[in-house]
Design a protein around this motif. Structure first.
Motif, PDB file in Angstrom:
ATOM      1  N   LYS A 117     -28.068 -63.716 -20.865  1.00 56.08           N
ATOM      2  CA  LYS A 117     -28.914 -63.649 -19.674  1.00 56.08           C
ATOM      3  C   LYS A 117     -29.089 -62.203 -19.227  1.00 56.08           C
ATOM      4  O   LYS A 117     -30.189 -61.802 -18.795  1.00 56.08           O
ATOM      5  CB  LYS A 117     -28.310 -64.494 -18.541  1.00 56.08           C
ATOM      6  N   ARG A 118     -28.041 -61.415 -19.318  1.00 60.23           N
ATOM      7  CA  ARG A 118     -28.160 -60.011 -18.938  1.00 60.23           C
ATOM      8  C   ARG A 118     -29.095 -59.249 -19.882  1.00 60.23           C
ATOM      9  O   ARG A 118     -29.785 -58.312 -19.469  1.00 60.23           O
ATOM     10  CB  ARG A 118     -26.779 -59.341 -18.906  1.00 60.23           C
ATOM     11  N   VAL A 119     -29.119 -59.658 -21.158  1.00 63.13           N
ATOM     12  CA  VAL A 119     -30.025 -59.015 -22.106  1.00 63.13           C
ATOM     13  C   VAL A 119     -31.477 -59.365 -21.799  1.00 63.13           C
ATOM     14  O   VAL A 119     -32.374 -58.556 -22.036  1.00 63.13           O
ATOM     15  CB  VAL A 119     -29.656 -59.420 -23.549  1.00 63.13           C
ATOM     16  N   GLY A 120     -31.710 -60.574 -21.245  1.00 67.63           N
ATOM     17  CA  GLY A 120     -33.072 -60.975 -20.913  1.00 67.63           C
ATOM     18  C   GLY A 120     -33.445 -62.397 -21.294  1.00 67.63           C
ATOM     19  O   GLY A 120     -34.600 -62.804 -21.154  1.00 67.63           O
ATOM     20  N   PHE A 121     -32.473 -63.186 -21.756  1.00 69.33           N
ATOM     21  CA  PHE A 121     -32.736 -64.569 -22.129  1.00 69.33           C
ATOM     22  C   PHE A 121     -32.660 -65.493 -20.920  1.00 69.33           C
ATOM     23  O   PHE A 121     -31.944 -65.210 -19.960  1.00 69.33           O
ATOM     24  CB  PHE A 121     -31.716 -65.042 -23.175  1.00 69.33           C
ATOM     25  N   ARG A 122     -33.382 -66.592 -21.014  1.00 70.19           N
ATOM     26  CA  ARG A 122     -33.298 -67.644 -20.015  1.00 70.19           C
ATOM     27  C   ARG A 122     -33.208 -68.994 -20.728  1.00 70.19           C
ATOM     28  O   ARG A 122     -33.750 -69.172 -21.827  1.00 70.19           O
ATOM     29  CB  ARG A 122     -34.505 -67.631 -19.079  1.00 70.19           C
ATOM     30  N   PRO A 123     -32.513 -69.985 -20.145  1.00 72.41           N
ATOM     31  CA  PRO A 123     -32.406 -71.297 -20.783  1.00 72.41           C
ATOM     32  C   PRO A 123     -33.728 -72.047 -20.737  1.00 72.41           C
ATOM     33  O   PRO A 123     -34.454 -71.975 -19.742  1.00 72.41           O
ATOM     34  CB  PRO A 123     -31.332 -72.011 -19.967  1.00 72.41           C
ATOM     35  N   VAL A 124     -34.040 -72.767 -21.824  1.00 77.14           N
ATOM     36  CA  VAL A 124     -35.281 -73.538 -21.888  1.00 77.14           C
ATOM     37  C   VAL A 124     -35.000 -75.028 -22.058  1.00 77.14           C
ATOM     38  O   VAL A 124     -35.524 -75.848 -21.322  1.00 77.14           O
ATOM     39  CB  VAL A 124     -36.187 -73.032 -23.025  1.00 77.14           C
ATOM     40  N   HIS A 125     -34.179 -75.403 -23.041  1.00 78.75           N
ATOM     41  CA  HIS A 125     -33.884 -76.831 -23.190  1.00 78.75           C
ATOM     42  C   HIS A 125     -32.455 -77.021 -23.686  1.00 78.75           C
ATOM     43  O   HIS A 125     -31.873 -76.150 -24.340  1.00 78.75           O
ATOM     44  CB  HIS A 125     -34.878 -77.535 -24.113  1.00 78.75           C
ATOM     45  N   ASN A 126     -31.896 -78.182 -23.355  1.00 78.36           N
ATOM     46  CA  ASN A 126     -30.522 -78.517 -23.715  1.00 78.36           C
ATOM     47  C   ASN A 126     -30.458 -79.173 -25.090  1.00 78.36           C
ATOM     48  O   ASN A 126     -31.401 -79.858 -25.523  1.00 78.36           O
ATOM     49  CB  ASN A 126     -29.908 -79.452 -22.676  1.00 78.36           C
ATOM     50  N   ARG A 127     -29.300 -78.989 -25.739  1.00 73.06           N
ATOM     51  CA  ARG A 127     -29.037 -79.570 -27.056  1.00 73.06           C
ATOM     52  C   ARG A 127     -27.609 -80.143 -27.029  1.00 73.06           C
ATOM     53  O   ARG A 127     -26.695 -79.584 -27.640  1.00 73.06           O
ATOM     54  CB  ARG A 127     -29.183 -78.516 -28.158  1.00 73.06           C
ATOM     55  N   PRO A 128     -27.382 -81.256 -26.331  1.00 72.93           N
ATOM     56  CA  PRO A 128     -26.020 -81.799 -26.201  1.00 72.93           C
ATOM     57  C   PRO A 128     -25.484 -82.317 -27.530  1.00 72.93           C
ATOM     58  O   PRO A 128     -26.236 -82.793 -28.378  1.00 72.93           O
ATOM     59  CB  PRO A 128     -26.193 -82.931 -25.191  1.00 72.93           C
ATOM     60  N   ARG A 129     -24.156 -82.235 -27.656  1.00 77.89           N
ATOM     61  CA  ARG A 129     -23.497 -82.724 -28.858  1.00 77.89           C
ATOM     62  C   ARG A 129     -22.561 -83.859 -28.500  1.00 77.89           C
ATOM     63  O   ARG A 129     -21.757 -83.750 -27.559  1.00 77.89           O
ATOM     64  CB  ARG A 129     -22.717 -81.600 -29.536  1.00 77.89           C
ATOM     65  N   TYR A 130     -22.656 -84.953 -29.251  1.00 72.82           N
ATOM     66  CA  TYR A 130     -21.799 -86.125 -29.071  1.00 72.82           C
ATOM     67  C   TYR A 130     -21.048 -86.367 -30.377  1.00 72.82           C
ATOM     68  O   TYR A 130     -21.628 -86.295 -31.468  1.00 72.82           O
ATOM     69  CB  TYR A 130     -22.629 -87.351 -28.703  1.00 72.82           C
ATOM     70  N   VAL A 131     -19.744 -86.657 -30.263  1.00 73.70           N
ATOM     71  CA  VAL A 131     -18.889 -86.738 -31.442  1.00 73.70           C
ATOM     72  C   VAL A 131     -18.049 -88.003 -31.383  1.00 73.70           C
ATOM     73  O   VAL A 131     -17.582 -88.418 -30.319  1.00 73.70           O
ATOM     74  CB  VAL A 131     -17.958 -85.505 -31.541  1.00 73.70           C
ATOM     75  N   ARG A 132     -17.845 -88.593 -32.538  1.00 74.25           N
ATOM     76  CA  ARG A 132     -16.917 -89.728 -32.657  1.00 74.25           C
ATOM     77  C   ARG A 132     -16.090 -89.561 -33.916  1.00 74.25           C
ATOM     78  O   ARG A 132     -16.606 -89.220 -34.982  1.00 74.25           O
ATOM     79  CB  ARG A 132     -17.690 -91.048 -32.728  1.00 74.25           C
ATOM     80  N   SER A 133     -14.800 -89.778 -33.800  1.00 71.32           N
ATOM     81  CA  SER A 133     -13.919 -89.730 -34.963  1.00 71.32           C
ATOM     82  C   SER A 133     -14.214 -90.927 -35.863  1.00 71.32           C
ATOM     83  O   SER A 133     -14.278 -92.062 -35.399  1.00 71.32           O
ATOM     84  CB  SER A 133     -12.455 -89.756 -34.526  1.00 71.32           C
ATOM     85  N   THR A 134     -14.380 -90.681 -37.145  1.00 77.64           N
ATOM     86  CA  THR A 134     -14.662 -91.785 -38.060  1.00 77.64           C
ATOM     87  C   THR A 134     -13.426 -92.630 -38.318  1.00 77.64           C
ATOM     88  O   THR A 134     -13.521 -93.719 -38.884  1.00 77.64           O
ATOM     89  CB  THR A 134     -15.203 -91.252 -39.401  1.00 77.64           C
TER      90      THR A 134
END
Length: 262
Positions: free
Chosen positions: A233-250
């Motif tokens: 953010k300090r460099v100049g980026f801003r958030p646009v969209h989320n990419r959530p991760r969901y995990v399950r142990s096999t």
């Protein structure tokens, strides 16, 4: 503009990760995996577009796929995935929210940062071995990831960057460009050089080069709320969209917590 960036970012990100992995179709979704390297970066389900009635079948296929490979089953979601309630459907099948990644966009002019202690160099591809060594140590990856990258990254769309602190190699980044988007990736710093401006300097250099190349966008992915996100953010980026991760142990595959629903 955000919708166009999201579509382009997801197309680039999936295409770039596909270079590192084996891809398997799951009936409306794609599973990335690698037979030898057991690291989360190379194992996940992406690009999901299935009818609601087929979600459970797709999840079963994903669980079977990763159980055979003795690895947890992870889904990385994007705003483009369908159905819209996929996250809730995953949770009902025993998947746990692991982290919130976010795609960020830099849409303001950036210049390389001047620092007395940190220098950034664009590396000739012939020095890939140096870059890979610092990258793997920064992310605590096995050496095999660097060896794999030697093939994956030997393309003209990639630029390599190495940061130095007091003339000693300290951090890495790369810039991957396609579709008018420059994606800054593998931004890493060796542990004993952190909090000294390495990530800021190397990211700013890559962004400045991306903009000088004429890319329409420059983006990256980061864990939301992390120290790295604050740096970007300090460099100049801003958030646009989320990419959530969901995990399950096999290992829990035979004990579904809830009945399947259409």
């Amino acid at each position: 503009m955000s919708d166009q960036f999201t579509k382009t970012f997801e197309k680039l990100w999936i295409g770039f990760r596909a270079r590192w992995c084996d891809s398997h179709e799951l009936g409306g979704a794609t599973a990335f995996s690698h037979e030898e390297l057991k690291v989360p970066m190379l194992h996940r389900v992406v690009q999901i577009d299935v009818p609601g009635a087929m979600v459970d079948t797709m999840i079963d296929s994903a669980l079977d796929h990763f159980r055979e490979r003795d690895f947890d089953c992870a889904f990385t979601l994007s705003p483009l995935d369908r159905p819209a309630d996929l996250a809730e459907r995953l949770k009902r099948r025993g998947f746990a929210f692991e982290l919130q990644a976010v795609a960020m966009l830099c849409d303001r002019d950036v210049r390389p940062l001047c620092s007395e202690s940190v220098e950034v160099e664009e590396l000739d591809p012939s020095r890939y071995g140096v870059w890979a060594d610092i990258m793997c140590r920064s992310f605590d990856f096995p050496d095999g990831v660097g060896a794999l990258g030697r093939k994956v990254l030997d393309i003209p769309e990639v630029r390599f960057y190495l940061a130095y602190v007091d003339r000693e190699p300290a951090g890495t980044a790369l810039l991957y460009t396609r579709f008018g988007l420059g994606c800054v990736d593998f931004i890493g710093t060796l542990p004993h050089y952190r909090r000294r401006g390495v990530a800021s300097a190397i990211t700013a250099r890559a962004v400045a080069d991306s903009q000088a190349m004429g890319n329409r966008w420059t983006g990256l992915e980061v864990v939301a709320g992390s120290a790295a996100e604050r740096v970007y953010k300090r460099v100049g980026f801003r958030p646009v969209h989320n990419r959530p991760r969901y995990v399950r142990s096999t290992s829990r595959i035979d004990r579904d917590p809830a009945p399947r629903t259409a």
